[in-house]
Design a protein around this motif. Sequence first.
Motif, PDB file in Angstrom:
ATOM      1  N   PRO A 166      36.434  44.225  37.682  1.00  0.00           N
ATOM      2  CA  PRO A 166      35.585  44.556  38.840  1.00  0.00           C
ATOM      3  C   PRO A 166      35.038  43.299  39.496  1.00  0.00           C
ATOM      4  O   PRO A 166      34.723  42.309  38.848  1.00  0.00           O
ATOM      5  CB  PRO A 166      34.467  45.404  38.229  1.00  0.00           C
ATOM      6  N   ALA A 185      38.796  51.161  37.109  1.00  0.00           N
ATOM      7  CA  ALA A 185      39.457  51.796  38.257  1.00  0.00           C
ATOM      8  C   ALA A 185      38.561  52.929  38.749  1.00  0.00           C
ATOM      9  O   ALA A 185      37.865  53.575  37.942  1.00  0.00           O
ATOM     10  CB  ALA A 185      40.833  52.326  37.876  1.00  0.00           C
ATOM     11  N   ASP A 215      33.475  42.424  45.758  1.00  0.00           N
ATOM     12  CA  ASP A 215      34.121  43.100  46.892  1.00  0.00           C
ATOM     13  C   ASP A 215      34.312  44.586  46.605  1.00  0.00           C
ATOM     14  O   ASP A 215      34.147  45.425  47.507  1.00  0.00           O
ATOM     15  CB  ASP A 215      35.472  42.446  47.185  1.00  0.00           C
ATOM     16  N   LEU A 216      34.658  44.922  45.358  1.00  0.00           N
ATOM     17  CA  LEU A 216      34.808  46.328  44.993  1.00  0.00           C
ATOM     18  C   LEU A 216      33.480  47.063  45.140  1.00  0.00           C
ATOM     19  O   LEU A 216      33.436  48.203  45.639  1.00  0.00           O
ATOM     20  CB  LEU A 216      35.329  46.438  43.563  1.00  0.00           C
ATOM     21  N   GLU A 261      43.204  57.246  44.802  1.00  0.00           N
ATOM     22  CA  GLU A 261      42.998  56.097  43.903  1.00  0.00           C
ATOM     23  C   GLU A 261      42.325  54.991  44.708  1.00  0.00           C
ATOM     24  O   GLU A 261      42.973  54.224  45.410  1.00  0.00           O
ATOM     25  CB  GLU A 261      44.325  55.625  43.317  1.00  0.00           C
ATOM     26  N   PHE A 262      41.018  54.956  44.611  1.00  0.00           N
ATOM     27  CA  PHE A 262      40.236  54.015  45.422  1.00  0.00           C
ATOM     28  C   PHE A 262      40.524  52.563  45.022  1.00  0.00           C
ATOM     29  O   PHE A 262      40.553  51.666  45.859  1.00  0.00           O
ATOM     30  CB  PHE A 262      38.745  54.323  45.247  1.00  0.00           C
ATOM     31  N   SER A 263      40.732  52.298  43.716  1.00  0.00           N
ATOM     32  CA  SER A 263      41.067  50.944  43.251  1.00  0.00           C
ATOM     33  C   SER A 263      41.936  51.070  42.015  1.00  0.00           C
ATOM     34  O   SER A 263      41.814  52.029  41.241  1.00  0.00           O
ATOM     35  CB  SER A 263      39.815  50.137  42.932  1.00  0.00           C
ATOM     36  N   ASP A 264      42.830  50.108  41.841  1.00  0.00           N
ATOM     37  CA  ASP A 264      43.653  50.060  40.632  1.00  0.00           C
ATOM     38  C   ASP A 264      42.846  49.521  39.466  1.00  0.00           C
ATOM     39  O   ASP A 264      41.741  48.990  39.633  1.00  0.00           O
ATOM     40  CB  ASP A 264      44.885  49.185  40.876  1.00  0.00           C
ATOM     41  N   SER A 288      41.594  46.969  37.234  1.00  0.00           N
ATOM     42  CA  SER A 288      41.472  45.511  37.344  1.00  0.00           C
ATOM     43  C   SER A 288      40.045  45.119  36.987  1.00  0.00           C
ATOM     44  O   SER A 288      39.167  45.982  36.805  1.00  0.00           O
ATOM     45  CB  SER A 288      41.822  45.033  38.763  1.00  0.00           C
ATOM     46  N   GLN A 333      38.141  46.147  32.387  1.00  0.00           N
ATOM     47  CA  GLN A 333      38.976  46.613  33.502  1.00  0.00           C
ATOM     48  C   GLN A 333      38.452  47.967  33.966  1.00  0.00           C
ATOM     49  O   GLN A 333      38.133  48.843  33.153  1.00  0.00           O
ATOM     50  CB  GLN A 333      40.434  46.731  33.064  1.00  0.00           C
ATOM     51  N   GLU A 385      32.803  47.649  48.885  1.00  0.00           N
ATOM     52  CA  GLU A 385      33.645  48.704  49.448  1.00  0.00           C
ATOM     53  C   GLU A 385      33.196  50.078  48.955  1.00  0.00           C
ATOM     54  O   GLU A 385      33.184  51.050  49.720  1.00  0.00           O
ATOM     55  CB  GLU A 385      35.110  48.444  49.064  1.00  0.00           C
ATOM     56  N   PHE A 386      32.809  50.150  47.678  1.00  0.00           N
ATOM     57  CA  PHE A 386      32.386  51.448  47.148  1.00  0.00           C
ATOM     58  C   PHE A 386      31.048  51.878  47.751  1.00  0.00           C
ATOM     59  O   PHE A 386      30.791  53.065  47.943  1.00  0.00           O
ATOM     60  CB  PHE A 386      32.277  51.371  45.631  1.00  0.00           C
TER      61      PHE A 386
END
Length: 761
Positions: free
Chosen positions: A60, A29, A63-64, A53-56, A58, A27, A67-68
């Motif tokens: 990876p 974040a 898509d993450l 907080e760019f992502s919770d 979860s 996980q 976006e990053f």
Amino acid sequence: MSGLDGAKKLITSMIEDKVITGRKMDQVAIILFGTEDTKNHLTEDGQYEHICEFSDISQPTLDLLREFKAVKTSTDVQADLLDALIVSLDMITTYCKKLKYIKRIILFTDGESDVNKEDVETIQEQFISQEITLTIVGVGFEGLESNVKQEGISKRKAENHKFLSEFVAGASGTLLTLQEALDESNAFRVKKVKPTTTYRGTLDLGDPIQHPDTAINIPVHMYPRTKEAKPPGAKKWSVLAESAAMEPSTSQGAVSRTHEVTLSRTYKLKPTEDEAGDINGIADLEGEQDIAQEDLEKAYSYGRTLVPIRKVDEEVLKLRTHKGLSILGFVKSDTLPRDYFIGETSVVCPNPNDFKSGRALSAFARSLDETGRYALVRYCRVEDAPPKLGVLIPYFEPDLDLLEYVELPFSEDIRRHTFSSLDKVVTTSGKVLTEHKLLPTNDMLDMMDEYIDGMDLDKAVTDDDGLNKLSGPCRDAVEYLKSEDAFNPGILRIHQAIKARALDPSVPIPPVDERLASQMKPLPNLLVANKDLIDRMKKTWEVKKVPSKSKGDGKRAYGAMASGVNHTGPGVDLESLLHRPAEGGVKREGENDDVDMDVRKLLGNKVTKVSTVDPVADFMAMVENRDEDLVTPAVEQMCRVITELVTVSFGDAFYDKALSCLVALRETCALENESDAFNAFLPELRATCVSQQGGRRSDFWDRVMEKRITLISADEAVDSSVSLAEAERFLQGEEAPSASSAPIEQDEDIVDTDDLLQNLE
């Protein structure tokens, strides 16, 4: 590339590794600080500003990563890095609660922002009490460890570097420079695999069912020790759906298609050629009938016939076995060939919850080691599983006594190949030669020993940089290319390609990593050190470059070469192809000495018959055929040819050829488990020479006796039932013992007139 861009690249690489492994428990974040907006769960009353907080937390995903990748770095907005740590700590504590996780926070900073140093001790205690590992990566921190003032380094960065060094020490963390973090990230790593038992049961010595009072049962667990790593699997991807998604929709009711592909399989009953129609000479098979999968049965090949076996019969005929690891006996460790070890290796350890089993297994392992023996075992992983034959080898680590299980082959699994001797040459007459152009000289052997010692990897590289640049020995030299340091280039190459194309499908595949390419080549320093020796070996062995085969070297070039047409090189006449000297046996001046061709190779014909022109060559070609087994037909045909040559010979014209055929036949039968066929044929040949035709061919049999060609004894071949004494008595003229194989059938019309006429010319 700026420092912040390097940090972004490092974060992307770390997330890529987690995406490609696909573990659900990984996980992640991402929290950004120094952003223009503020978006976190602790912000209130102007606190924790410019932290997003760019992502919770979860698993990876790709898509993450995309976006990053679109995030733009900026140095205009400042934020407190301790505030970012507090937000991260609270996020992890809330998500993990009291559950057992491996928790880690990695902070990337350039050290140019102000830091509020209040409650530092409280934050450090939180890291220790929550068992969270802290790693801080400093961008532009190179050279600050020396406490020497660096040009271009601001006072604030130097102060923050000193503060962060003290902070990570109090939080049991680590402070790294960006370059150190990049080097650590670029290092090859092995995928960590959770130990999973492949067998949980008992190690049985004796029969626990028939003799429960005397049998010994040790509860054990078995874990894989070596297991082949597989590259990531690939799925079918619909290119049609991809192109359709790029085109604009032309109808309101168009259905959106995914790229996923489903597999469907149909079975059809094919009609016979008589039942199928015939349209323009082509069979019409439109009358095929669909068959449901449940209506199918398995059929096994029996020669050219298919034998169906019903599912009910398969269950009855299935070999019933019981789960277990049973000791069959013991073998000396030095008598078990190393090439008999097949498959993967497992480690057998005692039941972790049973102290007595650990003591018993330790005593058993030490007994095997002291006596120099291995335990031969039968292994069934589950009920009704096919039994496996294996061996248990004692293995010791500090304060740990274990056993290693290695699978052994059954008789059907062993390939009993026969190879020519490397230290002697045996002629067709049976003479053993110790000096021959195919045998190495003592100088060659000495040079090869020197070459092996010179290319030894035991102390080939230095222990600091991993690659010794010196041509001679090094004081700190260590072993190169250990198994734990040699990585699979195929798997890593696929991972490299997937990572590159995942974020941008249009980018080219990056080149092979230099570290992978170097481990597939000899070490340059060893080649330099052994250059003179390699040159001497080339000269001694007369090593020459073999020219590449041109397209015209096949059977279609035969006619052109025979006629002298220059398609593939200098013209070659038929006399040269047949190895026959022209003009009365004298070699013509200027003939090509390198011409060495075989007409049968040019024609592309496979040898399936032993002729009387060159029977030994035909016989050996059939025996050495790797496409199909022609050994038995070759033996039968050679027996007939020998009889032909003897019976139709004009005087003793064909006796030498028949004798060489007999020697070749005997040698091959002894090697290829055809001893019974030879032992059945030899008495018949003696009867043909001595008893039949009024004994007109007894002079040939006298030659056989002079060469001491007798029956193949059990000392020469394992399949022979003839003793050495019986073979010796056969030479003295006694009757041969009865052979188990049927005699070779003789055809009445077996004379190949064309072949024999060629021999008489």
